[in-house]
Design a protein around this motif. Structure first.
Motif, PDB file in Angstrom:
ATOM      1  N   GLU A 108       9.945  -1.546  -0.290  1.00  0.00           N
ATOM      2  CA  GLU A 108      10.481  -0.243   0.237  1.00  0.00           C
ATOM      3  C   GLU A 108       9.386   0.428   1.184  1.00  0.00           C
ATOM      4  O   GLU A 108       9.792   0.805   2.135  1.00  0.00           O
ATOM      5  N   ARG A 109       8.083   0.331   0.691  1.00  0.00           N
ATOM      6  CA  ARG A 109       6.963   0.965   1.706  1.00  0.00           C
ATOM      7  C   ARG A 109       5.772  -0.176   1.799  1.00  0.00           C
ATOM      8  O   ARG A 109       4.864  -0.042   1.511  1.00  0.00           O
ATOM      9  N   PRO A 110       6.197  -1.208   2.658  1.00  0.00           N
ATOM     10  CA  PRO A 110       5.397  -2.096   2.980  1.00  0.00           C
ATOM     11  C   PRO A 110       4.038  -1.830   3.614  1.00  0.00           C
ATOM     12  O   PRO A 110       3.010  -2.654   3.562  1.00  0.00           O
ATOM     13  N   ASP A 111       4.254  -0.824   4.376  1.00  0.00           N
ATOM     14  CA  ASP A 111       3.127  -0.344   5.128  1.00  0.00           C
ATOM     15  C   ASP A 111       2.046   0.308   4.550  1.00  0.00           C
ATOM     16  O   ASP A 111       1.070   0.888   4.877  1.00  0.00           O
ATOM     17  N   GLY A 112       2.378   0.788   3.230  1.00  0.00           N
ATOM     18  CA  GLY A 112       1.724   1.306   2.273  1.00  0.00           C
ATOM     19  C   GLY A 112       2.275   2.490   1.498  1.00  0.00           C
ATOM     20  O   GLY A 112       3.372   3.125   1.871  1.00  0.00           O
ATOM     21  N   ILE A 113       2.033   2.782   0.228  1.00  0.00           N
ATOM     22  CA  ILE A 113       2.781   3.872  -0.509  1.00  0.00           C
ATOM     23  C   ILE A 113       2.538   5.114  -0.157  1.00  0.00           C
ATOM     24  O   ILE A 113       3.224   6.230  -0.073  1.00  0.00           O
ATOM     25  N   ALA A 114       1.150   5.450   0.135  1.00  0.00           N
ATOM     26  CA  ALA A 114       0.583   7.007   0.313  1.00  0.00           C
ATOM     27  C   ALA A 114       1.250   7.047   1.931  1.00  0.00           C
ATOM     28  O   ALA A 114       1.191   6.183   2.697  1.00  0.00           O
ATOM     29  N   ALA A 115       1.125   8.402   2.186  1.00  0.00           N
ATOM     30  CA  ALA A 115       1.492   8.701   3.645  1.00  0.00           C
ATOM     31  C   ALA A 115       0.233   8.371   4.551  1.00  0.00           C
ATOM     32  O   ALA A 115      -0.979   8.087   3.990  1.00  0.00           O
ATOM     33  N   PRO A 116       0.602   7.992   5.895  1.00  0.00           N
ATOM     34  CA  PRO A 116      -0.472   7.195   6.730  1.00  0.00           C
ATOM     35  C   PRO A 116      -1.677   8.091   6.807  1.00  0.00           C
ATOM     36  O   PRO A 116      -2.778   7.263   6.479  1.00  0.00           O
ATOM     37  N   HIS A 117      -1.803   9.209   6.384  1.00  0.00           N
ATOM     38  CA  HIS A 117      -3.137  10.014   6.554  1.00  0.00           C
ATOM     39  C   HIS A 117      -4.057   9.787   5.248  1.00  0.00           C
ATOM     40  O   HIS A 117      -5.023  10.193   5.186  1.00  0.00           O
ATOM     41  N   LEU A 118      -3.294   9.331   4.319  1.00  0.00           N
ATOM     42  CA  LEU A 118      -3.777   9.221   3.009  1.00  0.00           C
ATOM     43  C   LEU A 118      -4.208   7.629   2.362  1.00  0.00           C
ATOM     44  O   LEU A 118      -4.708   7.456   1.492  1.00  0.00           O
ATOM     45  N   ARG A 119      -3.648   6.732   3.247  1.00  0.00           N
ATOM     46  CA  ARG A 119      -3.981   5.491   3.137  1.00  0.00           C
ATOM     47  C   ARG A 119      -5.357   5.241   3.145  1.00  0.00           C
ATOM     48  O   ARG A 119      -6.079   5.718   4.013  1.00  0.00           O
ATOM     49  N   SER A 120      -5.830   3.982   2.479  1.00  0.00           N
ATOM     50  CA  SER A 120      -7.158   3.535   2.204  1.00  0.00           C
ATOM     51  C   SER A 120      -7.397   2.958   3.778  1.00  0.00           C
ATOM     52  O   SER A 120      -6.648   2.294   4.431  1.00  0.00           O
ATOM     53  N   TRP A 121      -8.768   2.815   3.790  1.00  0.00           N
ATOM     54  CA  TRP A 121      -8.962   2.126   5.181  1.00  0.00           C
ATOM     55  C   TRP A 121      -8.675   0.338   5.002  1.00  0.00           C
ATOM     56  O   TRP A 121      -8.042  -0.158   6.058  1.00  0.00           O
ATOM     57  N   ASP A 122      -8.576  -0.046   3.798  1.00  0.00           N
ATOM     58  CA  ASP A 122      -8.263  -1.533   3.747  1.00  0.00           C
ATOM     59  C   ASP A 122      -6.900  -1.626   4.003  1.00  0.00           C
ATOM     60  O   ASP A 122      -6.586  -2.595   4.718  1.00  0.00           O
ATOM     61  N   VAL A 123      -5.975  -0.639   3.557  1.00  0.00           N
ATOM     62  CA  VAL A 123      -4.306  -0.996   3.935  1.00  0.00           C
ATOM     63  C   VAL A 123      -4.269  -0.644   5.324  1.00  0.00           C
ATOM     64  O   VAL A 123      -3.610  -1.557   5.964  1.00  0.00           O
ATOM     65  N   THR A 124      -5.149   0.374   6.085  1.00  0.00           N
ATOM     66  CA  THR A 124      -4.768   0.543   7.417  1.00  0.00           C
ATOM     67  C   THR A 124      -5.137  -0.712   8.399  1.00  0.00           C
ATOM     68  O   THR A 124      -4.649  -1.000   9.229  1.00  0.00           O
ATOM     69  N   GLN A 125      -6.430  -1.324   7.769  1.00  0.00           N
ATOM     70  CA  GLN A 125      -6.999  -2.608   8.643  1.00  0.00           C
ATOM     71  C   GLN A 125      -6.015  -3.494   8.383  1.00  0.00           C
ATOM     72  O   GLN A 125      -5.639  -4.271   9.477  1.00  0.00           O
TER      73      GLN A 125
END
Length: 161
Positions: free
Chosen positions: A36-53
């Motif tokens: 449901e949230r393949p871009d990351g479970i946390a809100a964008p500003h809380l996502r880890s650097w690894d998920v963002t990269q």
């Protein structure tokens, strides 16, 4: 170079680490994504650097694959069969493009030590050669259990699991 016809094939194999379903919690690390949230479970500003990269790498992969498809250049994108990367909107668009195929095969049938079901998304129909499932015992030798490494909190080294 792709648009100029100077490249005939591009292959992508983004790291599966943050897209892995192996992150199920328990004694190990918790999940970072879901279908449901393949871009990351946390809100964008809380996502880890690894998920963002990893998200940016997947988006860049999709952009280059799109350029390749439009230029008549072959592309392949490889990741585990059940990777959550396949649920990202940019990857869904690639999968739905005309002439794009999905092939799934177990790595052990090609000599790998592990079953490791892998999916290839490609516009190269001839990549169907990677399709195939492990026939299991007794036809196929037993597999070595697939184990990963987890960085334990407060540690500078990854521990084998």
């Amino acid at each position: 170079l792709i648009k100029q016809g100077k490249i005939s094939w591009v292959h992508f194999a983004p790291p599966c680490a943050t897209f892995s379903r192996a992150r199920r919690g328990g004694n190990g690390p918790g999940p970072l994504r879901s279908e449901e949230r393949p871009d990351g479970i946390a809100a964008p500003h809380l996502r880890s650097w690894d998920v963002t990269q990893a998200n940016q790498l997947a988006k860049n992969t999709a952009k280059i694959a799109t350029v390749a498809a439009r230029a008549g250049t072959y592309f392949t994108i490889e990741n585990p069969e059940e990777s959550l990367m396949w649920y990202l909107p940019c990857m869904r668009r690639i999968i739905q493009m005309p002439g794009v195929h999905q092939f799934v095969g177990d790595q052990c049938i090609f000599g790998g030590l592990y079953v490791k079901p892998t999916r290839w998304v490609t516009n190269a129909k001839w990549m169907q050669v990677v399709e195939g499932r492990c026939p299991g015992c007794p036809t196929h030798a037993p597999h070595i259990p697939l184990r990963g490494k987890v960085k334990m909190p407060g540690s500078t080294r990854a521990a084998r699991r």
